[in-house]
Design a protein around this motif. Structure first.
Motif, PDB file in Angstrom:
ATOM      1  N   GLY A 171       0.817  -1.201   0.000  1.00  0.00           N
ATOM      2  CA  GLY A 171       0.000   0.000   0.000  1.00  0.00           C
ATOM      3  C   GLY A 171       0.853   1.253   0.000  1.00  0.00           C
ATOM      4  N   LYS A 172       0.223   2.360   0.317  1.00  0.00           N
ATOM      5  CA  LYS A 172       0.897   3.651   0.462  1.00  0.00           C
ATOM      6  C   LYS A 172       0.404   4.300   1.749  1.00  0.00           C
ATOM      7  N   ALA A 173       1.262   5.107   2.334  1.00  0.00           N
ATOM      8  CA  ALA A 173       0.932   5.730   3.613  1.00  0.00           C
ATOM      9  C   ALA A 173       0.553   7.198   3.433  1.00  0.00           C
ATOM     10  N   LYS A 174      -0.253   7.665   4.349  1.00  0.00           N
ATOM     11  CA  LYS A 174      -0.560   9.089   4.398  1.00  0.00           C
ATOM     12  C   LYS A 174      -0.538   9.532   5.856  1.00  0.00           C
ATOM     13  N   LEU A 175      -0.220  10.805   6.046  1.00  0.00           N
ATOM     14  CA  LEU A 175      -0.128  11.361   7.389  1.00  0.00           C
ATOM     15  C   LEU A 175      -1.519  11.487   7.997  1.00  0.00           C
ATOM     16  N   VAL A 176      -1.655  11.018   9.231  1.00  0.00           N
ATOM     17  CA  VAL A 176      -2.931  11.125   9.932  1.00  0.00           C
ATOM     18  C   VAL A 176      -3.109  12.550  10.423  1.00  0.00           C
ATOM     19  N   SER A 177      -4.284  13.110  10.234  1.00  0.00           N
ATOM     20  CA  SER A 177      -4.563  14.482  10.645  1.00  0.00           C
ATOM     21  C   SER A 177      -4.500  14.621  12.162  1.00  0.00           C
ATOM     22  N   GLU A 178      -4.290  15.841  12.625  1.00  0.00           N
ATOM     23  CA  GLU A 178      -4.156  16.091  14.061  1.00  0.00           C
ATOM     24  C   GLU A 178      -5.397  15.665  14.836  1.00  0.00           C
ATOM     25  N   ASP A 179      -6.573  15.868  14.258  1.00  0.00           N
ATOM     26  CA  ASP A 179      -7.793  15.524  14.988  1.00  0.00           C
ATOM     27  C   ASP A 179      -8.047  14.020  15.024  1.00  0.00           C
ATOM     28  N   GLN A 180      -7.328  13.246  14.203  1.00  0.00           N
ATOM     29  CA  GLN A 180      -7.473  11.792  14.211  1.00  0.00           C
ATOM     30  C   GLN A 180      -6.282  11.087  14.863  1.00  0.00           C
ATOM     31  N   LYS A 181      -5.278  11.864  15.273  1.00  0.00           N
ATOM     32  CA  LYS A 181      -4.043  11.271  15.795  1.00  0.00           C
ATOM     33  C   LYS A 181      -4.284  10.486  17.077  1.00  0.00           C
ATOM     34  N   ASN A 182      -5.049  11.051  17.998  1.00  0.00           N
ATOM     35  CA  ASN A 182      -5.328  10.352  19.257  1.00  0.00           C
ATOM     36  C   ASN A 182      -5.998   9.006  19.018  1.00  0.00           C
ATOM     37  N   HIS A 183      -6.949   8.990  18.093  1.00  0.00           N
ATOM     38  CA  HIS A 183      -7.652   7.740  17.807  1.00  0.00           C
ATOM     39  C   HIS A 183      -6.696   6.704  17.243  1.00  0.00           C
ATOM     40  N   ALA A 184      -5.837   7.113  16.325  1.00  0.00           N
ATOM     41  CA  ALA A 184      -4.881   6.177  15.730  1.00  0.00           C
ATOM     42  C   ALA A 184      -3.920   5.631  16.781  1.00  0.00           C
ATOM     43  N   LEU A 185      -3.454   6.489  17.689  1.00  0.00           N
ATOM     44  CA  LEU A 185      -2.566   6.041  18.769  1.00  0.00           C
ATOM     45  C   LEU A 185      -3.293   5.091  19.717  1.00  0.00           C
ATOM     46  N   GLU A 186      -4.573   5.310  19.900  1.00  0.00           N
ATOM     47  CA  GLU A 186      -5.372   4.392  20.723  1.00  0.00           C
ATOM     48  C   GLU A 186      -5.426   3.008  20.076  1.00  0.00           C
ATOM     49  N   VAL A 187      -5.616   2.969  18.759  1.00  0.00           N
ATOM     50  CA  VAL A 187      -5.661   1.692  18.043  1.00  0.00           C
ATOM     51  C   VAL A 187      -4.331   0.951  18.211  1.00  0.00           C
ATOM     52  N   ILE A 188      -3.213   1.659  18.061  1.00  0.00           N
ATOM     53  CA  ILE A 188      -1.897   1.030  18.204  1.00  0.00           C
ATOM     54  C   ILE A 188      -1.695   0.538  19.632  1.00  0.00           C
ATOM     55  N   THR A 189      -1.997   1.385  20.602  1.00  0.00           N
ATOM     56  CA  THR A 189      -1.794   1.032  22.008  1.00  0.00           C
ATOM     57  C   THR A 189      -2.607  -0.190  22.402  1.00  0.00           C
ATOM     58  N   ASN A 190      -3.878  -0.199  22.040  1.00  0.00           N
ATOM     59  CA  ASN A 190      -4.742  -1.310  22.434  1.00  0.00           C
ATOM     60  C   ASN A 190      -4.461  -2.580  21.644  1.00  0.00           C
ATOM     61  N   ASN A 191      -3.791  -2.453  20.493  1.00  0.00           N
ATOM     62  CA  ASN A 191      -3.380  -3.659  19.773  1.00  0.00           C
ATOM     63  C   ASN A 191      -2.224  -4.347  20.495  1.00  0.00           C
ATOM     64  N   ILE A 192      -1.384  -3.549  21.151  1.00  0.00           N
ATOM     65  CA  ILE A 192      -0.265  -4.116  21.902  1.00  0.00           C
ATOM     66  C   ILE A 192      -0.756  -4.740  23.204  1.00  0.00           C
ATOM     67  N   ILE A 193      -1.555  -4.003  23.950  1.00  0.00           N
ATOM     68  CA  ILE A 193      -2.102  -4.504  25.210  1.00  0.00           C
ATOM     69  C   ILE A 193      -3.525  -3.983  25.350  1.00  0.00           C
ATOM     70  N   GLY A 194      -4.477  -4.890  25.299  1.00  0.00           N
ATOM     71  CA  GLY A 194      -5.890  -4.529  25.222  1.00  0.00           C
ATOM     72  C   GLY A 194      -6.361  -3.612  26.334  1.00  0.00           C
ATOM     73  N   ASN A 195      -7.070  -2.559  25.952  1.00  0.00           N
ATOM     74  CA  ASN A 195      -7.699  -1.600  26.882  1.00  0.00           C
ATOM     75  C   ASN A 195      -6.699  -0.738  27.652  1.00  0.00           C
ATOM     76  N   ARG A 196      -5.423  -0.778  27.268  1.00  0.00           N
ATOM     77  CA  ARG A 196      -4.439   0.020  28.006  1.00  0.00           C
ATOM     78  C   ARG A 196      -4.670   1.511  27.818  1.00  0.00           C
ATOM     79  N   TRP A 197      -5.180   1.922  26.672  1.00  0.00           N
ATOM     80  CA  TRP A 197      -5.411   3.348  26.419  1.00  0.00           C
ATOM     81  C   TRP A 197      -6.346   3.933  27.464  1.00  0.00           C
ATOM     82  N   GLU A 198      -7.349   3.171  27.866  1.00  0.00           N
ATOM     83  CA  GLU A 198      -8.324   3.650  28.837  1.00  0.00           C
ATOM     84  C   GLU A 198      -7.718   3.762  30.240  1.00  0.00           C
TER      85      GLU A 198
END
Length: 215
Positions: A110-137
């Protein structure tokens, strides 16, 4: 569409019977890991970088420092390839030649694109919870200065294929009469007991995300 289109880019040519192009299989393999290897080429020089990731739908999120060579180049939209592999067993054949490995792997294009500032928190939540479930909360949200120093990329999966090997060894017919052991040595990554930080206050209990973590 539940399957990725088979093209010259993602078609398996070596042992094609082990190929899987359905999204369910691809997603299962991706979701069972949290470290991938990202490959890309800059000015003719290939690079291969291990990094943490998270998946949501047909999107893989990566993050890193804003000045990361990988992120700086990928956000330009250059082609990128992402690979994930699970080792499930060592296949011990009667001959060294036919010994193998049981595995589950995925290759994504695929190809990558920069995540917008207003979506950055959500994307980081997805990464964090993929490593260890529910850790973002459970964890402290990022400070503004931390977000400014972090870039997040979204790789839209344009094409993908999975490859899986299961089962025991396949020996030459005449080798089955040899007095040589053959079989499978299963491999499994397991999590140990959580170890508290030396500076943790004694009254703070182990959270459910750490206590119930499995891999």
């Amino acid at each position: 569409m539940n399957n990725y289109e088979v093209t010259e880019r993602n078609k398996l040519k070596r042992v094609p019977k082990r190929a899987h192009y359905d999204k369910e299989t691809v997603y299962q393999i991706l979701d069972a890991a949290f470290v991938c290897h990202v490959s890309f080429v800059v000015e003719g020089q290939p690079f291969l970088i291990p990094t943490a990731y998270g998946r949501e739908g047909d999107t893989i999120y990566l993050h890193g420092a804003t000045k990361s060579r990988m992120l700086v180049n990928l956000e330009k939209g250059i082609p990128v390839c992402v690979a994930v592999t699970h080792l499930d067993g060592i296949v011990v054949a009667r001959s060294a030649f036919h010994s193998s490995i049981n595995y589950r792997s995925v290759v994504v294009f695929g190809k990558a694109k920069l995540v917008s500032e207003d979506q950055k928190n959500h994307a980081l939540e997805v990464i964090t919870n993929n490593i260890i479930g529910n850790r973002w909360e459970e964890a402290r949200p990022p400070y503004e200065k931390e977000l400014k120093g972090t870039s997040v990329l979204a790789i839209e999966i344009e094409s993908a294929s999975a490859k899986i090997r299961v089962g025991g060894p396949v020996d030459e017919k005449e080798d089955y009469d040899l007095d040589i052991w053959a079989g499978v040595i299963p491999l499994q990554m397991t999590a140990g007991e959580p170890v508290a930080d030396d500076l943790l206050r004694a009254e703070i209990p182990i959270p459910s995300s750490a206590r119930n973590f499995t891999y």
